[in-house]
Design a protein around this motif. Structure first.
Motif, short mmCIF file in Angstrom:
data_model
loop_
_atom_site.label_atom_id
_atom_site.label_comp_id
_atom_site.label_asym_id
_atom_site.label_seq_id
_atom_site.Cartn_x
_atom_site.Cartn_y
_atom_site.Cartn_z
N ILE A 143 7.77 -27.22 -30.48
CA ILE A 143 6.58 -27.96 -30.90
C ILE A 143 5.45 -26.95 -31.09
O ILE A 143 5.02 -26.29 -30.13
CB ILE A 143 6.18 -29.02 -29.87
N VAL A 144 4.97 -26.80 -32.32
CA VAL A 144 3.88 -25.88 -32.63
C VAL A 144 2.57 -26.66 -32.58
O VAL A 144 2.32 -27.54 -33.40
CB VAL A 144 4.08 -25.24 -34.01
N ILE A 145 1.75 -26.35 -31.58
CA ILE A 145 0.49 -27.05 -31.35
C ILE A 145 -0.61 -26.29 -32.09
O ILE A 145 -1.00 -25.19 -31.68
CB ILE A 145 0.18 -27.16 -29.85
N VAL A 146 -1.09 -26.86 -33.18
CA VAL A 146 -2.04 -26.17 -34.07
C VAL A 146 -3.47 -26.61 -33.75
O VAL A 146 -3.76 -27.79 -33.62
CB VAL A 146 -1.72 -26.47 -35.55
N PHE A 147 -4.36 -25.64 -33.66
CA PHE A 147 -5.79 -25.91 -33.52
C PHE A 147 -6.53 -24.80 -34.25
O PHE A 147 -5.91 -23.86 -34.77
CB PHE A 147 -6.21 -26.01 -32.04
N ALA A 148 -7.84 -24.90 -34.34
CA ALA A 148 -8.61 -23.96 -35.15
C ALA A 148 -10.04 -23.87 -34.60
O ALA A 148 -10.46 -24.72 -33.82
CB ALA A 148 -8.63 -24.41 -36.61
N PRO A 149 -10.80 -22.83 -35.02
CA PRO A 149 -12.21 -22.77 -34.62
C PRO A 149 -12.99 -23.98 -35.12
O PRO A 149 -13.97 -24.40 -34.51
CB PRO A 149 -12.70 -21.48 -35.28
N PRO A 172 6.85 -25.38 -26.23
CA PRO A 172 5.63 -25.37 -27.04
C PRO A 172 5.27 -23.96 -27.52
O PRO A 172 5.62 -22.96 -26.89
CB PRO A 172 4.57 -25.88 -26.07
N LEU A 173 4.56 -23.91 -28.64
CA LEU A 173 3.94 -22.68 -29.13
C LEU A 173 2.52 -23.02 -29.52
O LEU A 173 2.29 -23.91 -30.35
CB LEU A 173 4.69 -22.12 -30.34
N LEU A 174 1.52 -22.37 -28.89
CA LEU A 174 0.13 -22.59 -29.24
C LEU A 174 -0.23 -21.72 -30.44
O LEU A 174 0.01 -20.51 -30.44
CB LEU A 174 -0.78 -22.24 -28.06
N LEU A 175 -0.80 -22.36 -31.48
CA LEU A 175 -1.09 -21.64 -32.72
C LEU A 175 -2.54 -21.85 -33.13
O LEU A 175 -2.94 -22.96 -33.50
CB LEU A 175 -0.16 -22.13 -33.83
N LEU A 176 -3.34 -20.78 -33.02
CA LEU A 176 -4.72 -20.82 -33.49
C LEU A 176 -4.74 -20.46 -34.97
O LEU A 176 -4.52 -19.30 -35.34
CB LEU A 176 -5.59 -19.85 -32.69
N ASN A 177 -4.95 -21.45 -35.83
CA ASN A 177 -5.03 -21.21 -37.27
C ASN A 177 -6.49 -20.93 -37.65
O ASN A 177 -7.40 -21.13 -36.84
CB ASN A 177 -4.49 -22.44 -38.02
N LYS A 178 -6.69 -20.49 -38.88
CA LYS A 178 -8.03 -20.18 -39.39
C LYS A 178 -8.73 -19.12 -38.53
O LYS A 178 -9.93 -19.20 -38.25
CB LYS A 178 -8.90 -21.43 -39.46
N ALA A 179 -7.95 -18.13 -38.09
CA ALA A 179 -8.51 -17.07 -37.24
C ALA A 179 -9.63 -16.32 -37.95
O ALA A 179 -10.48 -15.68 -37.30
CB ALA A 179 -7.41 -16.11 -36.81
N VAL A 228 8.38 -28.70 -35.20
CA VAL A 228 7.41 -29.66 -35.73
C VAL A 228 6.03 -29.09 -35.48
O VAL A 228 5.80 -28.37 -34.50
CB VAL A 228 7.54 -31.06 -35.07
N PHE A 229 5.10 -29.37 -36.39
CA PHE A 229 3.70 -28.97 -36.23
C PHE A 229 2.91 -30.20 -35.81
O PHE A 229 3.02 -31.26 -36.44
CB PHE A 229 3.13 -28.43 -37.55
N VAL A 230 2.11 -30.07 -34.77
CA VAL A 230 1.26 -31.16 -34.32
C VAL A 230 -0.16 -30.64 -34.15
O VAL A 230 -0.38 -29.45 -33.99
CB VAL A 230 1.76 -31.78 -32.99
N GLY A 231 -1.13 -31.56 -34.18
CA GLY A 231 -2.52 -31.16 -34.01
C GLY A 231 -3.43 -32.15 -34.71
O GLY A 231 -2.99 -32.93 -35.56
N GLN A 232 -4.71 -32.09 -34.39
CA GLN A 232 -5.65 -33.04 -34.97
C GLN A 232 -5.87 -32.74 -36.45
O GLN A 232 -5.52 -31.67 -36.96
CB GLN A 232 -6.98 -32.99 -34.21
#
Length: 357
Positions: A143-149, A172-179, A228-232
């Protein structure tokens, strides 16, 4: 002569939602049942006709999409390996979802019959409209947990997804997008947030789907996994999918400057193969996967730093709030539990139905 006062035009009032009475609700449900019965009869006739002809030998396949009473199956072996068949389901089969492995028999003109479901090693579930848990994807192992600034990430939401992953038994894998959006205004707060997860040894990557930074490392992490990618909304999940799957248009939803929220775009749960290896199961229902079905015990199990402490409180029914002899409060005082995580734990508990608390 005085002018007559001008009347202010009456503003139209928003219409209240029309409440259906019992008879209307019964009639709607009856119509839906009749439509479903007609579809089932058509499917049964098609299945009988198909099985009355020549079917190929049994072989294994992968469900890559689900369309009502039929599914798309990718052949995993034999002369048809890699080809996709629209398959009918025998009546005695359980409900299938994208990611299921099945035994099927090919027919003519790209049509087949599924004869058995192979065991699942994991499943992702969510409540339906009646509150009953229904699987939405099978055999996921990441489960790739996507979030961003932007939108601003919150520990509470990240922790909810971590609990969901723990509950499902999926890594899980925590993924900070839009770095590329990290700047002097948000860098300190972001690092403070992420340091908590680094100390807990959660895997964490920083990428930019737009700029390409970190994407090669992400591809390597996804290789060999069903993800799977999850996140708001608005964190760039669609942009990530488009970057990882060239040529697959998931119609990226623009981030609204007014609300800071994105738009839901993808509609059908489907399995995709990454060019470099691994698979992705993607749909809005999966991307917005939440916590509507977990109990207090599930929440506690989702906070991995609690594991060695649970069961060691003075009182067996300890709420970990103000009770004397609470092992979690002692760990919080000693610095073994971070205040951010404890606050998140309490917030999540307070959001559960009272019966689960």
């Amino acid at each position: 002569m005085l002018d007559s006062p001008t009347k202010t035009p009456r503003q139209p009032q928003p219409m209240a939602k029309r409440q259906l009475n019992r008879r209307q609700s019964w009639r709607i449900e009856k119509i839906q049942e009749e439509r479903a019965a007609r579809a089932a009869r058509r499917e049964s006739r098609a299945l009988e006709e198909l099985e009355g002809g020549d079917l190929g030998p049994e072989q294994t396949g992968l469900v890559i999409a689900h369309f009502g009473v039929q599914v798309e199956v990718e052949a995993l072996e034999g002369e048809h390996s890699g080809q996709v068949f629209r398959c009918h389901l025998r009546a005695n089969l359980p409900a299938l979802v994208t990611g299921d492995r099945v035994v099927w028999r090919p027919g003519n003109q790209g049509i087949g019959v599924i004869v058995a479901q192979l065991p699942r090693h994991s499943e992702l579930c969510r409540p339906d409209m009646r509150g009953q848990l229904k699987p939405v994807a099978a055999n996921v192992d990441l489960i790739v947990i996507v979030f961003a600034p932007l939108p601003e990430p919150h520990a509470n939401l990240i922790d909810r997804y971590l609990i969901a992953a723990e509950h499902a038994g999926i890594a899980p894998l925590l993924l900070l997008n839009k770095a590329d959006l990290i700047d002097e205004h948000n860098e300190v707060a972001l690092n403070r947030l992420l340091d908590v997860y680094r100390q807990l040894d959660y895997p964490l990557l920083e990428v930019s789907a737009h700029g390409g930074a970190g994407m090669d490392e992400l591809k390597a992490r996804l290789d060999g996994h069903v993800s799977v990618f999850v996140g708001q909304s608005g964190v760039g999940k669609s942009s990530l999918v488009n970057s990882l799957l060239p040529g697959v248009d998931t119609r990226v939803g623009a981030l609204s400057e007014m609300t800071g929220k994105g738009t839901h775009t993808t509609t059908t749960a489907r399995l995709f193969h990454f060019p470099g290896g691994g698979e992705l199961i993607d749909s809005p229902g999966i991307r917005e996967f939440g916590l509507g079905h977990v109990s207090r015990a599930d929440v506690e199990a989702g906070f991995i730093e609690f594991q060695e402490l649970l069961g060691h409180c003075r009182f067996r029914d300890c709420k970990h709030d103000r009770e004397p002899g609470c092992a979690l409060l002692k760990a919080l005082e000693d610095g073994r539990i971070q205040p951010q995580r404890m606050a998140s734990y309490r917030h999540i508990l307070s959001s559960l139905p009272e019966s689960d608390y």
